[in-house]
Scaffold this motif. Structure first.
Motif, PDB file in Angstrom:
ATOM      1  N   LEU A 320       5.379  65.863 -13.924  1.00 30.36           N
ATOM      2  CA  LEU A 320       5.874  67.161 -13.476  1.00 30.36           C
ATOM      3  C   LEU A 320       6.445  67.134 -12.065  1.00 30.36           C
ATOM      4  O   LEU A 320       7.194  68.042 -11.675  1.00 30.36           O
ATOM      5  CB  LEU A 320       4.733  68.192 -13.535  1.00 30.36           C
ATOM      6  CG  LEU A 320       4.277  68.622 -14.930  1.00 30.36           C
ATOM      7  CD1 LEU A 320       2.976  69.403 -14.851  1.00 30.36           C
ATOM      8  CD2 LEU A 320       5.357  69.454 -15.618  1.00 30.36           C
ATOM      9  N   TRP A 444       5.072  73.316 -16.414  1.00 25.10           N
ATOM     10  CA  TRP A 444       6.497  72.965 -16.512  1.00 25.10           C
ATOM     11  C   TRP A 444       7.381  74.205 -16.576  1.00 25.10           C
ATOM     12  O   TRP A 444       8.520  74.198 -16.080  1.00 25.10           O
ATOM     13  CB  TRP A 444       6.704  72.095 -17.745  1.00 25.10           C
ATOM     14  CG  TRP A 444       8.127  71.683 -17.948  1.00 25.10           C
ATOM     15  CD1 TRP A 444       8.843  70.795 -17.200  1.00 25.10           C
ATOM     16  CD2 TRP A 444       9.017  72.153 -18.975  1.00 25.10           C
ATOM     17  NE1 TRP A 444      10.128  70.677 -17.699  1.00 25.10           N
ATOM     18  CE2 TRP A 444      10.259  71.497 -18.791  1.00 25.10           C
ATOM     19  CE3 TRP A 444       8.875  73.052 -20.034  1.00 25.10           C
ATOM     20  CZ2 TRP A 444      11.350  71.717 -19.612  1.00 25.10           C
ATOM     21  CZ3 TRP A 444       9.963  73.264 -20.856  1.00 25.10           C
ATOM     22  CH2 TRP A 444      11.176  72.613 -20.644  1.00 25.10           C
ATOM     23  N   ARG A 459       2.960  73.755  -9.127  1.00 25.41           N
ATOM     24  CA  ARG A 459       2.781  73.132 -10.438  1.00 25.41           C
ATOM     25  C   ARG A 459       1.442  72.401 -10.521  1.00 25.41           C
ATOM     26  O   ARG A 459       0.728  72.475 -11.538  1.00 25.41           O
ATOM     27  CB  ARG A 459       3.931  72.162 -10.716  1.00 25.41           C
ATOM     28  CG  ARG A 459       5.243  72.847 -11.042  1.00 25.41           C
ATOM     29  CD  ARG A 459       6.349  71.831 -11.241  1.00 25.41           C
ATOM     30  NE  ARG A 459       7.584  72.480 -11.672  1.00 25.41           N
ATOM     31  CZ  ARG A 459       8.756  71.854 -11.801  1.00 25.41           C
ATOM     32  NH1 ARG A 459       8.833  70.553 -11.539  1.00 25.41           N
ATOM     33  NH2 ARG A 459       9.821  72.509 -12.195  1.00 25.41           N
TER      34      ARG A 459
END
Length: 493
Positions: A320, A444, A459
């Protein structure tokens, strides 16, 4: 599991400190001071030296782990086991060195575009190979003694600090590139010498040969196992290094440098398994000696579950945030390896999920079958790289690695189940993977923020909270649940 958890925890802490130092080297130090082709050169030299060392060792690193339980007797100097462990490989090194030096023209023909650069350091590869071999043999001996933390420290931490220092000295002009390469080789050699000193400090440097070593186990059995281990180990080494070597030969050293960075980033996923495997290898040898198959089966399932929990989280965390990671390198040429990283992460994750199958096979009475798996796989890997690299470039090497890892782990897992009715999977494995998919998908879908750093933090936070929360709620990893509950109680108090 007590000794495994204690040693594994120490090795995990050391490994992750080493990972942090390696990341600093890779993201901040090395790319700022070395060009891609210079990165490719050092990676290529190390890959050649690793294969060279494996051939020379004649499988005795595995011999040290499998047979040491039969020789273990500190008062008797372990029956002269260490001189045997080192002596035979040193003879092998002499033979392989003659072949290596006489084969120089053949090796250089594979690197037509960078032949002059490789030729300048061809002889130094032999020096590097010698100390890589000595390190692996002493590390195997320390595993048998259940002393693994120091060898992890010198390899994961000290080595990286020394390599970073060499790169900084090169970048500041205190070293020429030639001096940097020699310093790089010197650091690799130095850690082997440190293990020798450490063995002396703990009173385990028993270098006096003894006749008793030939009476504990038949020498023919030891050499026979070593021969099979050699072919198995060299096959595994080819699988791990052939992609870098073939990228350099079929493309160029600059491409090999880009691939080496991508390969390093993916190694974060191997750290939990590597930390456990250091102590698991001799423990499995003891299980086979005692015929404790039920305990081995429990251990097989427990370690697989732990590797799945940690590996899934790390794979998502890296995947990510690849844009952020590559952005720190300030070297646009290296971003060509981004897609290769994603493929390599899948390969590493699959390898962790399938557990200890390889170690179980190689320490079992049917260890010879692992040779068939590895040799076939090595040949397949070479063929895949030969076909895919010219067509897909760096991505082709990563895909070849993925196919190789999936193939061998399917074969080994089936073999362990078919032979000993042991398999590492329970209903918790797909549950953990489902949780990882949910947490990763949610992270995501978050929109990118103006700052790459803030995007990474957002994230990572969402991923961590969702993943850990769902793991706790579902009790899909009892070991992790217990650990987090203890941690929570401490903070509450």
């Amino acid at each position: 599991m007590g000794i495994v958890l204690r040693q594994g925890l120490r090795n995990t802490v050391i490994s992750y400190i080493g990972l942090a130092l390696g990341f600093v080297n890779t993201a901040f130090v090395v790319p700022r001071f070395l060009a891609a082709h210079e990165l490719g050169l050092t990676s290529t030299l190390l890959a050649i030296a690793t294969i060279y060392a494996q051939l020379s060792a004649l499988g005795f690193a595995s011999v040290g782990i499998k047979f040491f339980p039969y020789f273990r007797n500190r008062e008797a100097g372990h029956q002269g086991f260490l001189p045997l462990l080192l002596g035979v490989p040193l003879l092998g090194f002499g033979v392989v060195s003659l072949l290596y030096l006489s084969g120089k023209p053949l090796v250089l023909n594979f690197y037509e575009k960078d032949q002059a650069l490789i030729s300048s350091y061809y002889g130094w590869v032999g020096v590097l190979a010698l100390f890589v071999m000595l390190y692996s043999l002493q590390d195997a001996y320390l595993k048998g003694l259940y002393h693994t933390a120091f060898s992890s420290f010198v390899q994961e931490i000290l080595l990286r600090v020394l390599q970073a220092g060499a790169a900084v000295l090169y970048g500041l002009g205190y070293l020429s590139f030639h001096g940097y390469v020699l310093a790089y080789i010197g650091t690799m050699s130095g850690i082997a010498l440190l293990l020798t000193v450490y063995l002396g400090v703990i009173g385990e440097l028993h270098i006096r040969p003894k006749r008793e070593v030939l009476q504990v186990q038949p020498l023919r059995s030891i050499l026979s196992f070593g021969a099979f281990a050699l072919l198995a180990n060299i096959s595994a080494t080819v699988i791990m290094n052939i992609d870098t070597l073939m990228v350099g030969s079929q493309l160029n050293l600059a491409a090999a440098g880009v691939y080496s960075i991508a390969f390093f980033i993916s190694t974060a996923l191997t750290l939990p398994a590597r930390s456990l495997n250091k102590i698991a290898f001799p423990l499995l040898a003891d299980y086979w000696k005692e015929q404790a198959l039920p305990r081995m089966a429990d251990f097989y399932r427990d370690t697989t579950r732990l590797n799945t929990v940690l590996g899934s989280y790390l794979a998502l965390g890296i995947g990510l945030n690849l844009d952020f990671i590559y952005g720190l390198m300030h070297n646009p040429a290296l971003t060509a390896g981004t897609t290769a990283v994603l493929v390599l992460l899948v390969a590493r994750l699959f390898d962790g999920i399938t557990g200890l199958n390889g170690l179980i096979v190689v320490t079992s009475p049917r260890y010879r079958y692992d040779l068939l798996f590895n040799v076939s796989l090595a040949l397949t890997t070479i063929g895949l790289n030969a076909v895919l690299i010219p067509r897909l470039g760096l991505l082709g090497a990563a895909v070849a690695f993925l196919l190789a890892i999936v193939t061998i782990n399917f074969a080994r897992t089936w073999f362990v189940w078919h032979s000993y009715r042991m398999q590492p999977f329970t209903w918790r494995i797909p549950l953990i993977l489902g949780i990882a998919a949910v947490a990763g998908g949610a992270a995501w879908l978050l929109p990118a923020l103006p700052s790459p750093l803030l995007t990474m933090l957002l994230r990572s936070t969402v991923l961590t909270v969702l993943y850990a929360g769902l793991i706790l709620l579902t009790n899909s990893a009892p070991e992790a649940t217990g650990f987090l509950q203890k941690l929570s109680r401490r903070f509450t108090k």
